[in-house]
Design an enzyme around this catalytic site. Sequence first.
Site, PDB file in Angstrom:
ATOM      1  N   LYS A 202       2.471 -10.343  -6.581  1.00  3.75           N
ATOM      2  CA  LYS A 202       3.431  -9.787  -5.634  1.00  3.75           C
ATOM      3  C   LYS A 202       4.829  -9.902  -6.228  1.00  3.75           C
ATOM      4  O   LYS A 202       5.286 -10.995  -6.571  1.00  3.75           O
ATOM      5  CB  LYS A 202       3.340 -10.541  -4.305  1.00  3.75           C
ATOM      6  N   LYS A 256       1.062  -5.710  -5.552  1.00  3.07           N
ATOM      7  CA  LYS A 256       2.005  -5.214  -4.554  1.00  3.07           C
ATOM      8  C   LYS A 256       3.421  -5.284  -5.075  1.00  3.07           C
ATOM      9  O   LYS A 256       3.763  -6.323  -5.642  1.00  3.07           O
ATOM     10  CB  LYS A 256       1.841  -6.100  -3.312  1.00  3.07           C
TER      11      LYS A 256
HETATM   12  C1  PBG Z   1       5.491 -11.165   3.974  1.00  2.00           C
HETATM   13  C2  PBG Z   1       5.095  -9.790   3.583  1.00  2.00           C
HETATM   14  C3  PBG Z   1       5.934  -8.777   3.102  1.00  2.00           C
HETATM   15  C4  PBG Z   1       5.139  -7.633   3.027  1.00  2.00           C
HETATM   16  C5  PBG Z   1       3.861  -7.984   3.423  1.00  2.00           C
HETATM   17  N1  PBG Z   1       3.849  -9.325   3.743  1.00  2.00           N
HETATM   18  C6  PBG Z   1       7.379  -8.745   2.822  1.00  2.00           C
HETATM   19  C7  PBG Z   1       8.020  -9.751   1.960  1.00  2.00           C
HETATM   20  O1  PBG Z   1       7.379 -10.468   1.185  1.00  2.00           O
HETATM   21  O2  PBG Z   1       9.248  -9.844   2.060  1.00  2.00           O
HETATM   22  C8  PBG Z   1       5.656  -6.283   2.619  1.00  2.00           C
HETATM   23  C9  PBG Z   1       4.868  -5.118   3.094  1.00  2.00           C
HETATM   24  C10 PBG Z   1       5.564  -3.825   3.045  1.00  2.00           C
HETATM   25  O3  PBG Z   1       6.706  -3.690   2.571  1.00  2.00           O
HETATM   26  O4  PBG Z   1       4.953  -2.861   3.525  1.00  2.00           O
HETATM   27  N2  PBG Z   1       5.221 -12.182   3.107  1.00  2.00           N
END
Ligand code: PBG
Length: 327
Positions: A202, A256
Amino acid sequence: MIITGKYPNLRLRRNRKNDWSRRLVQENSLSYNDLILPIFVIEGKNKKQEISSMPDVYRYSVNRLSEIIDKALLKKIPMVAIFPYTNHKYKDNLGTEALNEDNLVCRSILYIKKKYKDKIGIMCDVALDPYTNHGHDGILKKGKILNDETNKILVKQSILQAQMGCDVIAPSDMMDGRIGEIRKGLDKNKFYEVQILSYAVKYASSFYGPFRDAVGSKKALKGDKKTYQMDYKNSIESLREVALDIKEGADIVMVKPGMPYLDVIKLVKDNFKIPVFAYQVSGEYSLIKNGIKKGLINEDSILESLISFKRAGANAIVSYFADKISL
Ligand code: PBG
């Protein structure tokens, strides 16, 4: 690389001449089986609330979840992912609300499981950001995100979600070692069958902007998430993240965001024999959606974007388009 001939004997356009021919030689396809639908939930009753940064995406109150889940079931979408918009008054420094057995996520799981049994899978994020007043995924102390202390809470959050009936625990926090700790915690509580989908790769990305608005953590967030989410200048590092998570017990790994990281999806898929999912995140969704609304690109861009994940090797895709496209 095998080159099977040369022009003019070889004409690659021959296979493209008709729709039926193009369908016969197509290498990738998309079905609803490949899609996971994210759903935002809010407090209240009979609510369906627009999200200004995400056209056509809504926040639903728990009692209205059936409206969107019925739609997903009609298309045979296998799983939904639940994300809570937490009222500011429930947020604190430690994200205590994450462990409240009556929080929005818990109530959503209970509602869905009661109504739909095992007809549709439920996946829940494990991270503290919807619940902390600073918007970070972990415990913040003196400007630092504490890793091991955060893990202890994430284990409890995972067990709680499993107790409610969550099928797939999806840690999205990027703390080190959390997959192993969570697996241990789940097994100790006899949740052997609960799957772990690790957000293993991520990135610290600006493409999450609309999501943070959707869950109400945008204004809260102090600073950035670069000390725990990955640096977008790196790809090899993703192999270390995935290798560790597999060793610790991940059943599925996720990359992601999606489209800017197709190379990473392919890299992971080529190196590990494990299901790899991709997340087409909120920023990707809103850019495409607004592009279509403005007439800059047409509707087919949605399928084109989703197929790119399949080409890269993703087994499934989390996408806000899941309930909106016709396949
Ligand atoms: C939280 C999380 C995030 C997303 C999914 N879970 C945001 C972040 O890490 O700030 C992002 C999903 C999206 O942008 O569609 N941990």
